[in-house]
Design an enzyme around this catalytic site. Structure first.
Site, PDB file in Angstrom:
ATOM      1  N   LEU A   1     -11.043 -18.637 -35.167  1.00 39.13           N
ATOM      2  CA  LEU A   1      -9.860 -18.960 -34.535  1.00 39.13           C
ATOM      3  C   LEU A   1     -10.022 -17.519 -33.687  1.00 39.13           C
ATOM      4  CD1 LEU A   1      -6.754 -18.848 -37.517  1.00 39.13           C
ATOM      5  CD2 LEU A   1      -7.653 -20.649 -36.107  1.00 39.13           C
ATOM      6  N   ASP A   2      -9.608 -18.128 -32.049  1.00 44.50           N
ATOM      7  CA  ASP A   2      -8.974 -17.309 -30.911  1.00 44.50           C
ATOM      8  C   ASP A   2      -8.266 -16.125 -32.235  1.00 44.50           C
ATOM      9  OD1 ASP A   2      -9.714 -19.225 -29.487  1.00 44.50           O
ATOM     10  OD2 ASP A   2      -7.967 -19.588 -28.777  1.00 44.50           O
ATOM     11  N   ARG A   3      -8.778 -15.075 -31.178  1.00 40.69           N
ATOM     12  CA  ARG A   3      -8.034 -13.864 -31.544  1.00 40.69           C
ATOM     13  C   ARG A   3      -6.539 -13.483 -31.493  1.00 40.69           C
ATOM     14  NH1 ARG A   3     -10.228  -7.851 -30.112  1.00 40.69           N
ATOM     15  NH2 ARG A   3      -8.412  -6.464 -30.238  1.00 40.69           N
ATOM     16  N   VAL A   4      -6.029 -14.205 -30.860  1.00 41.32           N
ATOM     17  CA  VAL A   4      -4.178 -14.018 -31.006  1.00 41.32           C
ATOM     18  C   VAL A   4      -3.760 -15.005 -31.520  1.00 41.32           C
ATOM     19  CG1 VAL A   4      -4.235 -13.368 -28.261  1.00 41.32           C
ATOM     20  CG2 VAL A   4      -4.668 -15.698 -28.844  1.00 41.32           C
ATOM     21  N   THR A   5      -4.587 -16.004 -32.209  1.00 43.22           N
ATOM     22  CA  THR A   5      -4.093 -17.147 -33.158  1.00 43.22           C
ATOM     23  C   THR A   5      -4.206 -16.430 -34.669  1.00 43.22           C
ATOM     24  OG1 THR A   5      -4.974 -18.803 -31.265  1.00 43.22           O
ATOM     25  CG2 THR A   5      -3.914 -19.634 -33.454  1.00 43.22           C
TER      26      THR A   5
END
Length: 221
Positions: free
Chosen positions: A52-56
């Site tokens: 998952l993307d860091r922000v997700t």
């Protein structure tokens, strides 16, 4: 990093809730990654299956053996490994449901992704399907299923149709008072690597920020 929320564990799998703003694997930031934290927490092998993307934030599965990792990776390739995301987007998409197919290219210097012509060097095909679940005060809650797993894919493709994700400053969705992106890995489905039982895990998004206007007890798919 705080102790991770493990929602399922056996000899083969580790299913956890990834916090937002934490990298899945070690990166140039040197911040402790989720994988590193889990290794310290369990003292064993923690294999990457998907990211998952860091922000997700949201639900993720890690493999506790190399065999489990390989078998789950095969499910990703053959389409039996299913991920569903929730996102709150700015505005109401013109179509209540649609399949989006674009070609994406990553700028590694700026760490951004853009929709580009198919003939662009390094461009990769990206496909997702979204469906509007609810609308409140000019925002839409959408469920998104990925057919491909490209970096920043949902964020870029939703921006491309004019509906950036709320709180996503990088792709035009910044909003006063919203500090976290409204993108969440909500549901995960796959076959257990040894028993072959179908497994499903659902984790609702946080109750604050852009999510606050939506009642997720009534929105399960």
């Amino acid at each position: 990093m705080k102790t991770n929320a493990v929602i399922f564990e056996d000899n083969h799998l580790l299913v956890v809730i990834k916090p937002q703003n934490v990298p899945t694997v070690a990166d140039s930031s040197k911040d402790e990654s989720l994988q590193e934290s889990l290794k310290a927490q369990t003292g064993g092998f923690v294999g990457i299956v998907h990211r998952l993307d860091r922000v997700t934030g949201g639900v993720m599965v890690f493999a506790k053996t190399s065999k489990a990792a390989a078998r789950l990776s095969e499910q990703i390739k053959d389409g039996t490994f299913k991920k569903t995301y929730y996102a709150v987007v700015n505005g109401i998409p013109k179509e209540r449901s649609a399949t989006l197919v674009n070609w994406l290219a990553k700028d590694t210097v700026r760490n951004t992704v853009a929709v580009v012509p198919q003939t662009t060097t390094g461009a990769k095909r990206a496909e997702l399907t979204y469906k509007i679940i609810d609308t409140v005060k000019g925002d839409a809650l959408v469920a998104v299923e990925l057919e491909t797993g490209r970096s920043h894919q949902i964020r870029v493709q939703m921006k491309h149709i004019g509906n950036p994700i709320v709180g996503d400053a990088r792709y035009g969705g910044s909003r006063k008072g919203i500090k976290d992106i409204a993108l969440w890995a909500y549901q995960l489905e796959f076959n257990h690597p040894t028993t072959h039982d179908r497994m499903k895990f659902i984790v609702n998004p946080p109750e604050d920020g852009a999510w606050a206007n939506f009642d997720f007890r009534r929105k399960r798919q």
